[in-house]
Structures are given as C-alpha cells and as structure tokens.
Design an enzyme around this catalytic site. Structure first.
Site, mmCIF file in Angstrom:
data_model
loop_
_atom_site.group_PDB
_atom_site.id
_atom_site.type_symbol
_atom_site.label_atom_id
_atom_site.label_comp_id
_atom_site.label_asym_id
_atom_site.label_seq_id
_atom_site.Cartn_x
_atom_site.Cartn_y
_atom_site.Cartn_z
ATOM 1 N N GLN A 47 0.822 -1.207 0.000
ATOM 2 C CA GLN A 47 0.000 0.000 0.000
ATOM 3 C C GLN A 47 0.856 1.257 0.000
ATOM 4 O O GLN A 47 0.525 2.253 -0.647
ATOM 5 C CB GLN A 47 -0.931 0.002 1.221
ATOM 6 N N GLU A 48 1.946 1.217 0.719
ATOM 7 C CA GLU A 48 2.783 2.411 0.860
ATOM 8 C C GLU A 48 3.532 2.753 -0.419
ATOM 9 O O GLU A 48 3.617 3.924 -0.799
ATOM 10 C CB GLU A 48 3.793 2.208 2.003
ATOM 11 N N SER A 49 4.107 1.769 -1.081
ATOM 12 C CA SER A 49 5.053 2.073 -2.165
ATOM 13 C C SER A 49 4.885 1.252 -3.421
ATOM 14 O O SER A 49 5.572 1.510 -4.410
ATOM 15 C CB SER A 49 6.484 1.862 -1.659
#
Length: 724
Positions: A581-583
């Site tokens: 989700q982050e990167s």
C-alpha cells in the site's frame, strides 16, 4: 479496439506454446520434433519451476540436481533439463561467475533451438565479463548473423556500438531508449530522438520535458505520432498539454474521449462538454459513447444532465442502471424533488435490479434501516441485494454487516450464511477477511493479526501468458524476466491501443521486472477500461490466469521482510501488505510529503528511529534499512495500542497523536464502526486497503486458508437448498 483473440486460441497457445499461425519451432529433424513435443508436454504438465522466489544458493542446488538427474538418465533432449541449464547460466552470469556460465551453456544453442539466440546472448555477456573481448565480439557477430531479427540481436548491436542500426531495427527495445537518451544528452535539439522516445517510451519517468521540447520545435508529426505524444502527456497527468496533442491525433473513439477527458480534468468545462458531445455524435456505437454521456451528467446543468441520463437509458441498456442512479441523485440533491427521485429509484430496482447501482441502493436502504433499529428489515434488504446482484461491488460489505446484525438478533445460522457468502463470492474483499475472522478462521482479527502467521507457499512455476510469441512464453516460463520484457517490448513496438490480453501480459511482465507501480496499475486497469460487452467476458477469463493475482500481490523483498518481521515479532504478511500500500514495492519512490522508500519513512521519523536504534549511518533508499526502520515503527505503533493492528496501521498512516485523540474521544466500541468513523478519509481507506492486502496474501498463498475457501465453495455447490 481490435477484436480480442478468442479464448480457445489463447488456451491452445498455453497448451502448445505455438503461435496462432506458426509452429513453435521449425521442425527440420526428428530431434527437433521430439523437442517440440517435449515443450508442449512440459507446458501442459507445468513441470518446470524457475524457483524465482528462492535464494540464489537454493535455486542453484535444486536446478543443478535436476540437470544431474537428467544426465544420469541419458535424457539429453528433456526440455526441463535444457531449461534448467539456461537458468543456471543466467544465475551464474548475474553473480559474476562467467566461467561457470560459459561451461553450462556449452552446445546449448544446438540442443535448445527455440532460445538459441538467447544462449548466444548469455555466452557473449559472460565472455565480456571475463574481458575476453575478441571472443565476445565473435559471438556477438554470430548472433547478429544467425538471428538478425531477434531482440537478442539488439544487445549485440549495442555491444558493437552500432547505435543507429539499433535504433532503426529495434526502436522499442530498452537498449534503444538508453541509446536515444545518451545521444539526446549530447545533442539536445535532435527532434528525431525526442520523437523516438515519445513514440516508443512514453512511460519514461522524465518524458515530459522531452515532450515539451519536441512540441515546442513545431515538428511535422503524423496523426498517430501526435496520439503517442498525447497519451504520454495524459499518463503523466499533463492534461492541458494532452488535450492540445489529442486535437491533432488520429480520430477514433479512444482519442476523442481522451481529448474530452483531458479538457475535463484540466477544468476546461465548456470545451469538455462540447468534446463529450462529439464523442456521442461521431461514435455512437463505441464503448466510449455511454461513458461520455456519464461524464456529461457530472458537469452539465441539472436539466441537461437528466436528459443525458435519459439518453443512456434509451440507447445503452448496459449503462441504464448507472444512469437511473445518477438521475435520482440529481433530482434529490440538485433539484430538490425527493418524490421524483424516489420514483426513479423504484424504476431502477424494478427494471435493473441486477445492476451494481441497484445493489448500492439496496445497501443504502439496509444501512438506513439498521441505523433506525430495524435489523430484520435491514437483513431482508441485504438478502434482496444478494439475490438480485450478488456480484455487486457492495455485496461483500453488505453481507458482512448483515451477518453482524443477524448475530445481534441471535440468528447465528443466518449470520454464518452471510459471512460465508462474503468469503465465497467476493474472496478478494477486505470484508471477506472480516467475515473469515469472525467465523474463527486462523487469519487474524484486528487484535490478533500481528501474531497470525500461517505457513505460506509461494508459487514460482508459471503458465503461458495470453499474448506474445512462443519465444516470449518460453522466456517467461524460465523466469528470464528482463529478457522476456525486452522481447515483449520489441514485439508490441509502439502499439497505442492494446487489447485486454496484451494489457494483462504487459502488466505481468512489468511486475516481474519490478516496474511495480506501472505494472500493478496496468493490471488493475482491466476493471476500468471501456470495452464492448463481449470483451467483458474475455476479461473475466483473463482474470482467472494464475499470474493475475500473483502479480497484484507479489513477493518482492520477501527474504528481507521475513527476517525483520521475525525480529520484530510481526506477521510478515502484514508487513508486505503495508509495504504494497505504501510504495507498490518501489524502492526509490518519494511521496509528495517527502516520505522515502518501500515503507515510506519520513526523514524526521527516520532520524527519530535511528536515535532509538543507536544508529548513525543508514540509508532509507536502501531496502534493508528501509524495511528495518518500517518494521521497527510498525512494532512501535502496535506496542502503543496493545497490539491492536487496526489502530497500529491507522497510526502508521495518520500518526500516533491523531489515533490517540480518536480513541480517547469516543473509545473503540465496535471496531468495524470505529473504522467507518475514522475522521481522515485517507486513513479510513488506508486501514481497509492494508488489511485487505494482508488477507489477500493469506488467501492466495496459505494452503490452509486456500483449503478452507475451496471447501466452502464445494459445500455450497453441493447444497442446492442453501439460502445463498
């Protein structure tokens, strides 16, 4: 859009490795025929595993064992033996063991003709590593002579410094991008190089300044070249520039719609209205026409928007449900006519009750009834939703909440059926995870996910992709992903309007080569593209390919994730879910706020973590350091909130201070209600996305969870009296 290859042909390709009209290998001898049959049988049996998720030592040991076993059986024509040798040579080459690579490749080009060109490529690369440049030059020249049309020959042209020939013969090969960029740096005014990059490499990260210079030079471009320029601008969110380029591009439904959309997103509303209307007038039978009418309802006056909705109902039955939902919303919110809006909604339920919009309406009704304490009525509304539109994007959420409501009134059996429906019918949903946890499956809950670590089995054997040549398929099966991607880029060239099977193949190969942000977005776009109704069924079949979900949820950096998760006592599935989700697994990515790397660590947070860890030297662009810091911080947020993963994940996004205020202000209560009431929309979405990712890693790769889902589906298919 060109007609998608019929699925029967795609299956034939998967089974035989043959192209639609040409055999895999030109079988000129008995041994060639035997090899061809071996390839087909090997593909059917899925016997070869490139072991791409194993460590280098493990891969070598297993593959070398397979080669030795085949040699002891005197079965030199065994295709998996040949495949293993080429993969072993590639591993040696990547680890700077050139002599071992050369020994492994000995005579392989004659034994393995389908990839003879790539055998020569690996040999030349190994000779270059040894600085045996004379021999390497001879091998490069042999490759060019024997396989002049192969993308492998592009590497030979590059090595031999024949740059212009490379650009001319293999314009879409990655080496051509490298050459064009280098030459352009030396001669910044060369419009031919700018145009080359715009035509073949519009996804290059720094393409916008090059496009700007190209356009400013007032070039004489063809309409198709303007289309390429426009698409490159559009993909980089340069909508004003895209609109100007689309004005000069090839005229077709796609460019007409994207021109209108560029104006719309660039806030040139009056011009966008005219452009959307032209799409409908010029291309009324295209998939883009109803989408243009939908867009008009968003920007036109209420009266004109209602007229557009009526045109949708009258002329485009597949969009009628969406149109009626839009019309009801306009009547209710903009024209203040609740009675008329109610009439339209009744029509939606009566005539288009199986539409996604009817499912949304029933879900809204159910939520309203539940808020008023009418739980039985709310449950009945969800049952109607499931009966009429079980595939609705709201069905999983609705069935999960109906299960909770049924539990509240003591109807445990009914609740179980709702939870099982969510898992069975929408297994990739966040609400399927919530349902599975509620049923007691070993998949974790908000308070136990941190420590839930069912065994995961990571598949690395591959099936043929639905587009591309036999050579491409073989490279992909072997896990020679960069070679496969180069082969694919050369085959697809500058095609601007990819078919769904090509979109999928492109996305899978991007993820395989860690172009993850673009690759995952490309695969996800299959749910967003406007296609004729027959192609929707073909897309549904494409999504059954094993690489679909495996590419959406890959295992990049898994060794590092596993090590640091073990150190921090965190579920590795939860860590990789958060990283996704982050990167999207992009190690060098930066957010607008300045967060860095795989787990998006803010520089100040990184300094604070370093002080706690007693570190002076670290690099957040380094995957090991970034994952170390990210897992440390995720451990910290868990510890701060009593190992509650919902609060820990929310805190990772919004910060501990904000989450602390929310908990202190209203307590947690029902955790699902708490998630729905998180004040920050981004964090609310983030929590469900991360925990949904976590569930998908478990359901895709945990044999135990897979077995539970399979048993659930099997029991339902055998129980004809089941409510759902």
């Amino acid at each position: 859009m060109k007609k998608l290859m019929r699925w029967s042909i795609v299956l034939m390709l998967s089974a035989t490795l043959a192209g639609a009209s040409a055999p895999l290998i030109t079988a000129s001898s008995e041994s060639d025929l035997a090899l061809n049959a071996s390839l087909a049988n090997s593909r059917d049996n899925k016997s070869f595993d490139p072991l791409t998720y194993y460590s280098t030592d493990q891969r070598l040991a297993k593959l070398e064992s397979q080669v030795k076993q085949a040699a002891s059986n005197s079965n030199n024509s065994n295709i998996d033996n040949l495949r293993s040798r080429l993969v072993i040579a590639d591993i040696y080459l990547n680890n700077r063991k050139a002599r071992e690579a050369i020994a492994t490749l000995d005579k392989l080009e004659t034994e393995y003709p389908i990839l003879a060109d790539y055998v020569l490529l690996k040999r030349a690369q190994a000779q270059t590593q040894l600085r045996d440049l004379t021999t390497a030059k001879s091998t490069w020249e042999t490759l060019l002579k024997n396989f002049p049309a192969s993308p492998a020959a592009a590497e030979a042209l590059f090595a031999l410094s024949q740059y212009q020939t490379l650009l001319d013969k293999f314009p879409a090969h990655p080496r051509s991008q490298e050459v064009a960029l280098n030459l352009l740096a030396q001669a910044p005014s060369r419009t031919d190089l700018m145009l080359h990059l715009a035509t073949y490499f519009g996804d290059y990260k720094q393409i916008v300044p090059i496009l700007d210079r190209l356009v400013a030079s007032s070039p004489k471009l063809s309409s198709e070249q303007w289309w390429a320029v426009a698409d490159a601008y559009f993909d980089k969110f340069e909508f004003g520039k895209a609109a100007k380029a689309y004005e000069r591009a090839t005229s077709n439904p796609i460019t007409a719609y994207k021109y209108a959309r560029s104006l719309h997103r660039g806030r040139q509303i009056d011009s966008a209205i005219s452009a959307y209307n032209r799409v409908v007038q010029q291309f009324p039978k295209s998939p883009q026409a109803p989408r243009a009418l939908v867009r008009l309802t968003q920007i036109e006056s209420p009266e004109v928007a209602i007229a557009a909705a009526d045109r949708l109902v009258a002329n485009y039955p597949d969009t009628a449900g969406e149109a009626l939902a839009i019309k009801a919303e306009i009547l209710q919110e903009k024209l203040g006519s609740p009675k008329a809006a109610s009439s339209v909604r009744n029509l939606l339920l009566a005539r288009y009750g199986n539409s996604n919009e009817a499912g949304e309406l029933r879900w809204r009704i159910a939520k309203g009834q539940a808020r008023g304490g009418q739980l039985n009525n709310a449950i009945a509304a969800v049952e109607m939703l499931i009966a009429n539109s079980p595939e609705s994007s709201f069905a999983a959420e609705a069935s999960f909440w109906a299960g909770k409501w049924a539990n509240q009134i003591g109807d445990k059996n009914r609740a179980k059926k709702f939870f099982e429906f969510a898992i069975r019918q929408h297994p990739d949903s966040y609400y399927a995870w919530r349902a599975a946890g509620t049923l007691g499956w070993n998949v974790g809950t908000f308070t136990t996910a941190r420590y839930t670590t069912p065994a995961l089995s990571i598949p690395s054997a591959r099936q043929a992709l639905p587009a591309g040549s036999a050579k491409l398929q073989e490279l992909y099966i072997l896990g020679l992903d960069r070679d496969a991607r180069s082969q694919w880029q050369t085959e697809i060239r500058s095609k601007l309007n990819l078919e769904p099977n090509e979109i999928f193949t492109d996305g899978v190969l991007r993820v395989a080569t860690q172009d993850n942000l673009k690759g995952i977005r490309t695969i996800e776009s299959l749910d967003l593209i406007d296609v004729a109704p027959p192609l929707k069924a073909d897309i549904a079949k494409i999504k059954q390919h094993p690489a679909y979900f495996q590419s959406l949820y890959p295992f990049h950096y898994w060794d590092v994730i596993s090590n640091w998760s073990r150190e921090r006592k965190l579920s590795p599935a939860l860590v990789i879910a958060l990283m996704r989700q982050e990167s999207r697994f992009e190690a060098q990515i930066r957010s607008r706020s300045g967060a860095i790397g795989l787990m998006q660590i803010m520089p100040d947070t990184g300094s604070w973590i370093a002080s706690k860890k007693g570190l002076n030297n670290y690099n957040l662009d380094n995957p090991v350091d970034n994952i170390s810091f990210g897992t440390w911080y995720l451990d910290y947020t868990h510890s701060r909130y009593g190992d509650n993963s919902m609060l820990a994940v929310a805190s990772y996004n919004a910060g501990p201070g904000a989450v602390g205020r929310w908990v202190e202000g209203r307590s947690i209560g029902d955790p699902d209600e708490f998630v729905n009431s998180i004040p920050y929309e981004e964090t609310r979405d983030y929590v469900s996305k991360v925990l949904g990712n976590y569930w998908n890693y478990l359901r895709l790769y945990s044999p135990a969870v897979q077995q539970q889902i399979a048993s659930l589906k099997s029991s339902n298919s055998n129980n004809v009296s089941s409510k759902f």
